[in-house]
Design an enzyme around this catalytic site. Structure first.
Site, mmCIF file in Angstrom:
data_model
loop_
_atom_site.group_PDB
_atom_site.id
_atom_site.type_symbol
_atom_site.label_atom_id
_atom_site.label_comp_id
_atom_site.label_asym_id
_atom_site.label_seq_id
_atom_site.Cartn_x
_atom_site.Cartn_y
_atom_site.Cartn_z
ATOM 1 N N LEU A 81 0.817 -1.214 0.000
ATOM 2 C CA LEU A 81 0.000 0.000 0.000
ATOM 3 C C LEU A 81 0.847 1.258 0.000
ATOM 4 C CD1 LEU A 81 -2.735 -1.175 2.460
ATOM 5 C CD2 LEU A 81 -3.022 -0.658 0.053
ATOM 6 N N ARG A 82 2.149 1.057 -0.068
ATOM 7 C CA ARG A 82 3.009 2.229 -0.030
ATOM 8 C C ARG A 82 2.762 3.126 -1.239
ATOM 9 N NH1 ARG A 82 8.240 -0.182 1.492
ATOM 10 N NH2 ARG A 82 7.866 -0.172 3.716
#
Lengths: 555, 334
Positions: B272-273
């Site tokens: 999810l970075r």
């Protein structure tokens, strides 16, 4: 011609002496010998002190630091002065052995101005060369190898004080900037440092001749000195239309004080090109590939090889200094110190203490060599299975035994049906490999591209672990499954070729073994695209297959 | 030290400049990775940015540039509240640097001469609240890389060795540059950089000539050149400062979040970075442009920066990853 080269080499020296901070230095490519000696002698009297460095030099010698042994002995802080702490021209000997970290430090020094100028003495043969990160920053590249010793007449550095004083006043026609930049672009020089350096060289040359402004002659000479070593291609015969026209505006703002230049500026582009072209090495087209990214990727070995050593063969310890990276060899150090103990105790009048001097310190050394990984990529498709799968298995087994003896790692990838499968991740286990191999079933389509991709991915991974991968492809070359699983011969072939090129671009060495009943021309093409040797084995037995592999890898 | 080249005088390389400005606005973005050919002005831009940024105020004598006395680490023994202005620190991390130099270690000098156990701060301490610049980051040794990642993520440097037990804040923007021809960066490290830019030598002759012209003018008369570009630099600085102030007020609605998520799913970026960085970078851009809310234009502009290094390698796609991102952005955002 050769005498000209010597003159040119001397000219580069003079220009560098006039503007060392701007021109940054020179790369001197020459083997040890009278010619190089003559050139080094000619550098005597350089305006900056010359400091010699060697590729193994440590940080504390470069930048200074606390001298541990003297500090201990004298009971007060003793600092060593680093070689680069005062303005100097650094002379790096054996520059072709310069490790990347030293290159980075010197490059940083050049950028920040702590290293005023750098002279690289590159003694490399064919493919060895000083690190490009450094050569790129230096204005001149001088090759002395083709100069005879008789041409290399001694030439002491003339007094350049007047030229140096003149340098800041030398003016340059703005048009000259465009000329040099366009010229660099036409020789395929990407870096913008090249035209900048040429510009400074032109200015220094004008100062050398005692002129107030840069003439077209200065530009030509500067281009001859700076561009040839960087050129990656011959310029197109037809100059692009929008480059040459600026003749009219170019001629008018310039008022030449001497007769030589009045009309000279109208042709410089072409003249410059001819002049530089004459100095280009004859085999430029062959070497041009070196500058393209794909082949340059092979350079990654420089990073992977050094650090990736799982096992180093210990070498005899040698005297050295402790700089935080090396490890002390305690036994060898004590052994070196032992004979001196009675003497030292007498001097120090200390009966019990063990007295060790810095000169006793021995450091450990290991031999650097990264492990090899053989990635066997085996075609287990129906067509191959029918003919030679058993033979291929046999060959792999024989190779495994040899790999075992050499402590190589092996990995096994099989492709059949619609995909490739990693049957065995890199291992040294002989038993396991044999077991997996024996259980390898045959049948189905030939997804050659998928096999190559799996091999490429594994090779990349292996590199990160510090192994040197080699891809060995055993196939009959009848690719019929594309990468997306579609059964289409044409796309399958295209995919395979693209991946072969990718392997080459990533610098993964390979070997293609044709195991079909009749050798296939397309497979030889594929091997060529992979940059790998192609060995056809019609009716081979396993023993011969293995000889082929060993032979090809040994080269 | 030579004077840095003025930031606004750098010709072209808009993506690189934008990425650097965004990290200056929101240091939490997680650094910039600049990959490209030699001689394209990578190092020049980093140094120029630092010179552009306003000075920071720090407690006098504090080894980690702390803003208040409470933030100073105990071991530094700072006993003053006096603050001084310092230029935004830019610390160079040279290749082949030892771990001791990076984290700090026992102060050998004091240990030898006074027999005291004292801590000598390393590069990480000096880089606190500033920039840590690694040239040729792809050639950096693995153990140093691991260490940097660890500190960059936690924002704290912990030293437990040689009988020392020391910790101090180490929040810095990691700027890495390198030449991909010389070796790739490990994927783990790639992902930790917030933004990435690929720079190339300009192909346009006029642009190249302009680069040479400005550089030459700078080399010949640095002061004159600086004063010529001072006003321009001040403008950028002012915009960055204003954007920093506005950043908290910049609004983000659910549609923008949905856009971020859809983009990342369409590109198949891991974790999810990607979304988080995209969101923050977009917001920083909105603040920089003086807009009140994050919209699709902002996302479109920052998507290549925030996502192009998070894609899986696709050997069959000849197009660069930036092109792939642009294509997907067009598909998803319309």
């Amino acid at each position: 011609m050769t005498a000209d080269r010597w003159q040119q080499a001397l000219l580069a020296r003079d220009l560098l002496a006039i503007d060392p901070e701007g021109l940054r230095g020179l790369t001197l490519r020459a083997r040890m010998g009278p010619v190089r000696q003559a050139y080094q002698d000619a550098l005597r009297g350089f305006p900056l002190p010359l400091r010699r460095l060697h590729p193994d030099i440590g940080d504390d010698q470069l930048f200074g630091g606390v001298n541990v042994s003297d500090t201990l002995a004298q009971g007060r802080v003793v600092r060593d002065r680093g070689l680069l702490q005062d303005p100097c021209a650094a002379v790096l000997t054996m520059a072709e052995r310069c490790p990347p970290d030293l290159a980075a430090k010197l490059a940083q020094g050049l950028d920040s101005g702590t290293v005023s100028a750098l002279i690289l003495l590159d003694e490399g043969t064919e493919d060895e060369a000083a690190p490009p990160a450094l050569t790129e920053r230096l204005a001149f590249h001088i090759d002395l190898d083709r100069i005879g010793r008789l041409e290399a007449r001694p030439a002491p550095l003339p007094d350049l004080g007047a030229a140096r004083a003149r340098l800041p006043q030398v003016t340059i026609d703005p048009e000259a900037i465009s000329t040099l930049t366009a010229l660099a672009a036409r020789f395929g020089i990407d870096s913008l440092r090249a035209p900048l350096l040429a510009l400074r060289a032109a200015r220094a040359h004008a100062a050398l001749l005692g002129q107030d402004s840069v003439t077209s002659d200065d530009l030509r000479i500067a281009a001859e000195l700076v561009f040839p070593a960087r050129a990656t291609r011959m310029p197109d015969p037809e100059p692009e239309a929008d480059e040459t026209p600026p003749d009219p505006p170019e001629a008018q703002p310039k008022e030449q004080d001497s007769d030589q230049g009045s009309g000279g500026d109208e042709i410089p582009d072409e003249m410059l090109i001819e002049a530089v072209q004459a100095l280009l090495p004859p085999n430029l087209i062959d070497t041009a590939g070196d500058a393209t990214p794909s082949k340059g990727a092979r350079g990654s070995g420089a990073g992977a090889r050094r650090k990736g050593n799982r096992r180093g063969r210990p070498l005899p310890p040698r005297p050295g200094r402790l700089d935080g990276r090396r490890r002390i060899d305690l036994v060898a150090t004590l052994r070196a110190a032992a004979p001196w103990q009675p003497l030292r105790r007498q001097q120090a009048q200390d009966e019990r203490r063990l007295i060790i001097h810095p000169s006793d310190i021995r450091v450990k050394r290991y031999e650097d060599r990264s492990d090899r990984l053989l990635i066997f990529t085996v075609d287990a498709s129906g067509s191959a299975a029918l003919a030679r799968l058993a033979e291929a298995k046999g060959a792999v087994e024989i190779l495994l035994a040899e790999a075992y003896a050499r402590r190589d790692h092996v990995a096994l990838i099989a492709f059949r049906g619609e995909e490739a499968e990693l049957l065995l991740p890199p291992t040294r286990s002989l038993v396991q490999t044999k077991r997996r191999l024996a259980a390898l079933p045959g049948g189905g389509g030939t997804p050659l591209a998928a096999g190559l991709r799996a091999a490429g991915d594994l090779a990349q991974q292996a590199r990160h672990h510090g192994l040197s991968p080699t891809a060995v492809l055993l196939t009959d070359g009848r690719a019929n499954i594309a990468l997306d699983g579609e059964a289409n011969r044409d796309t399958a072939r295209q995919d395979a070729e693209q991946l072969a090129r990718l392997l080459r671009a990533e610098g993964i060495p390979g070997l293609v073994l044709d195991v079909s009943t009749r050798p296939q021309a397309p497979l030889a093409d594929l091997a060529a695209q992979m940059g790998a040797p192609y060995v056809a084995l019609p009716r081979a037995d396993a023993q011969r297959l293995s000889r082929a592999v060993t032979g090809a890898l040994e080269v | 030290m030579t004077t840095p080249f003025p930031f606004s005088a750098i010709v072209g390389q808009d993506q690189m400049k934008l990425a650097m400005i965004l990290t200056a606005i929101d240091p939490g973005l997680g650094g910039v990775l600049v990959f490209g050919d030699r001689g394209t002005g990578k190092s020049t831009a980093v140094r120029a940015l630092a010179a552009l940024l306003p000075p920071i105020t720090a407690i006098k004598g504090c080894p980690v540039n702390a803003a208040t006395r409470a933030d100073c680490p105990d071991w530094a023994g700072i006993e003053t509240d006096e603050v001084v202005e310092r230029p935004t620190p830019v610390v160079d991390l040279p290749l082949g640097v030892t771990e001791d130099r990076v984290t700090g270690a026992l102060d050998i000098e004091r240990a030898l001469t006074q027999g005291e156990k004292a801590f000598e701060p390393g590069l990480l301490a000096r880089a606190n609240r500033g920039y840590l610049y690694i040239d040729e980051v792809n050639l950096l040794e693995d153990h140093i890389v691991d260490l940097l990642l660890d500190v960059a993520q936690s924002g704290e440097n912990v030293v437990e060795r040689e009988g020392l037990s020391i910790r101090h804040p180490a929040r810095f923007v990691l700027v890495g540059s390198g030449n991909p021809e010389e070796g790739e960066l490990r994927p783990q490290l790639l992902d930790r950089f917030g933004l990435s830019v690929e720079v190339r030598s300009p192909t346009d002759i006029e642009e190249r000539i302009e680069v040479i012209r400005r550089r030459d003018a700078f080399d010949r008369d640095a002061d004159g050149f600086l004063s010529k570009w001072q006003a321009e630099d001040a403008k950028v600085r002012h915009r960055i400062l204003r954007a920093r102030a506005d950043l908290a007020e910049t609004e983000t609605d659910d549609d923008a979040l949905r856009d971020c998520a859809q983009l990342c799913v369409a590109l198949g970026s891991d974790g999810l970075r990607g979304e988080l960085t995209l969101l923050r970078a977009g917001r920083a851009l909105a603040a920089y442009r003086g807009d009140d809310a994050l919209d699709r234009d902002h996302l479109r502009a920052v998507a290549p920066l925030a996502l192009s290094h998070r894609l899986r390698r696709d050997p069959l796609d000849d197009a660069g990853s930036a092109t792939r991102v642009a294509r997907t952005v067009d598909e998803v955002l319309g």
